[in-house]
Design a protein around this motif. Structure first.
Motif, mmCIF file in Angstrom:
data_model
loop_
_atom_site.group_PDB
_atom_site.id
_atom_site.type_symbol
_atom_site.label_atom_id
_atom_site.label_comp_id
_atom_site.label_asym_id
_atom_site.label_seq_id
_atom_site.Cartn_x
_atom_site.Cartn_y
_atom_site.Cartn_z
ATOM 1 N N PRO A 117 -10.904 -2.568 0.721
ATOM 2 C CA PRO A 117 -9.543 -2.204 0.329
ATOM 3 C C PRO A 117 -8.739 -1.703 1.514
ATOM 4 C CG PRO A 117 -11.104 -0.527 -0.395
ATOM 5 C CD PRO A 117 -11.917 -1.679 0.106
ATOM 6 N N TYR A 123 0.849 -1.190 0.000
ATOM 7 C CA TYR A 123 0.000 0.000 0.000
ATOM 8 C C TYR A 123 0.880 1.233 0.000
ATOM 9 C CZ TYR A 123 -2.937 3.708 1.859
ATOM 10 O OH TYR A 123 -3.584 4.898 2.050
ATOM 11 N N ALA A 160 -6.349 0.818 3.272
ATOM 12 C CA ALA A 160 -6.045 2.242 3.141
ATOM 13 C C ALA A 160 -5.768 2.809 4.526
ATOM 14 C CB ALA A 160 -7.208 2.988 2.498
ATOM 15 N N ASP A 198 -6.535 8.460 4.339
ATOM 16 C CA ASP A 198 -6.746 8.235 2.912
ATOM 17 C C ASP A 198 -8.250 8.270 2.650
ATOM 18 O OD1 ASP A 198 -7.015 7.195 0.340
ATOM 19 O OD2 ASP A 198 -5.478 5.669 0.623
ATOM 20 N N VAL A 199 -8.656 8.912 1.545
ATOM 21 C CA VAL A 199 -10.082 8.989 1.230
ATOM 22 C C VAL A 199 -10.679 7.592 1.079
ATOM 23 C CG1 VAL A 199 -9.672 9.166 -1.264
ATOM 24 C CG2 VAL A 199 -11.781 10.097 -0.278
ATOM 25 N N MET A 200 -9.870 6.608 0.653
ATOM 26 C CA MET A 200 -10.370 5.241 0.498
ATOM 27 C C MET A 200 -10.686 4.596 1.834
ATOM 28 S SD MET A 200 -10.873 4.560 -2.579
ATOM 29 C CE MET A 200 -11.250 2.827 -2.257
ATOM 30 N N PHE A 201 -10.062 5.068 2.900
ATOM 31 C CA PHE A 201 -10.363 4.559 4.238
ATOM 32 C C PHE A 201 -11.829 4.819 4.558
ATOM 33 C CE2 PHE A 201 -10.602 4.819 8.849
ATOM 34 C CZ PHE A 201 -9.785 3.783 9.294
ATOM 35 N N ASN A 202 -12.294 6.032 4.258
ATOM 36 C CA ASN A 202 -13.689 6.380 4.508
ATOM 37 C C ASN A 202 -14.632 5.674 3.537
ATOM 38 O OD1 ASN A 202 -13.076 8.100 6.664
ATOM 39 N ND2 ASN A 202 -12.751 9.848 5.302
ATOM 40 N N ARG A 203 -14.235 5.594 2.288
ATOM 41 C CA ARG A 203 -15.104 4.946 1.303
ATOM 42 C C ARG A 203 -15.308 3.467 1.607
ATOM 43 N NH1 ARG A 203 -12.623 7.584 -4.292
ATOM 44 N NH2 ARG A 203 -13.387 9.713 -3.923
ATOM 45 N N ALA A 204 -14.287 2.842 2.173
ATOM 46 C CA ALA A 204 -14.393 1.433 2.540
ATOM 47 C C ALA A 204 -15.125 1.226 3.860
ATOM 48 C CB ALA A 204 -12.997 0.818 2.634
#
Length: 221
Positions: free
Chosen positions: A200, A21, A202, A206-212
């Motif tokens: 995912p 990562y 993250a 990281d914005v992906m942390f919230n999206r996941a």
């Protein structure tokens, strides 16, 4: 996870992280935070009968430090006997955990330039802890979750620290007045995870942390 009578996997994250990562240049504050409860005694056991208590135990079972004279064998056996259900513990399981941890210690010794069985060099360490989680299912007596971990390694006082993220699936039940990792709960978690898929990896921020939909753990950051 170690299973009764079988050749179980390592109880915690690997002692030799593989980069998987890369942190992005832009960061967002995690939308979900949790301050998990602490255990009551000894190797941090005695967690509350709540979903957060189950996750706190899972996080403790995936937190370890190898440095100086403290080996992977020491840490993995401590984790196995502290956090796994007694029904899932066995002489064969203990041997499997010790054998795998011994292999990890030999690998770390090679990487850090010492002979197997010697203490690690001054300033050298491997540390793992959980930075986030995502609950899959929860009921009064059983909780399953994904755990987002961070593993860092330093091979000596003047060496650069390296790190990676891990993603671990765990299932816990309420047994004997405490939360314990069990084969039954983990197998159910594996079936549920096949339906939902893997979140995912993250880092918090990281914005992906919230999206996941990961939840960040305050005390781990």
């Amino acid at each position: 996870m170690p299973v009764k009578g079988g050749a179980g996997a390592s109880a915690a994250a690997s002692g030799s992280p593989t980069p998987s990562y890369t942190a992005p240049s832009d960061w967002d504050e995690p939308e979900r935070w949790a301050a998990l409860p602490r255990g009551q005694r000894g190797s941090q056991v005695g967690y509350p009968h709540t979903a957060e208590g189950a996750v706190a135990m899972m996080a403790a079972a995936n937190t370890m430090t190898v440095e100086g004279g403290k080996s992977s064998v020491d840490e993995q056996l401590r984790i196995y006997h502290s956090y796994f259900s007694t029904d899932d513990q066995s002489a064969e399981g203990t041997e499997a955990v010790e054998r795998q941890a011994t292999d990890t210690d030999k690998m770390l010794a090679r990487q850090m330039g010492v002979r197997a069985g010697q203490p690690l060099p001054s300033g050298a360490y491997v540390r793992s802890h959980i930075v986030g989680y995502k609950i899959i299912k929860k009921s009064g007596d059983e909780v399953s979750a994904w755990l987002l971990g961070r593993v860092v390694q330093k091979n000596g006082e003047n060496e650069k620290e390296s790190g990676s993220f891990t993603r671990v699936l765990a299932g816990a039940q309420w047994q004997g007045g405490d939360r314990k990792l069990t084969t039954t709960a983990t197998e159910r978690a594996q079936r549920d995870a096949q339906i939902e898929g893997k979140p995912p990896m993250a880092a918090p921020g990281d914005v992906m942390f919230n999206r996941a939909e990961w939840t960040a753990i305050r005390e781990a950051l």
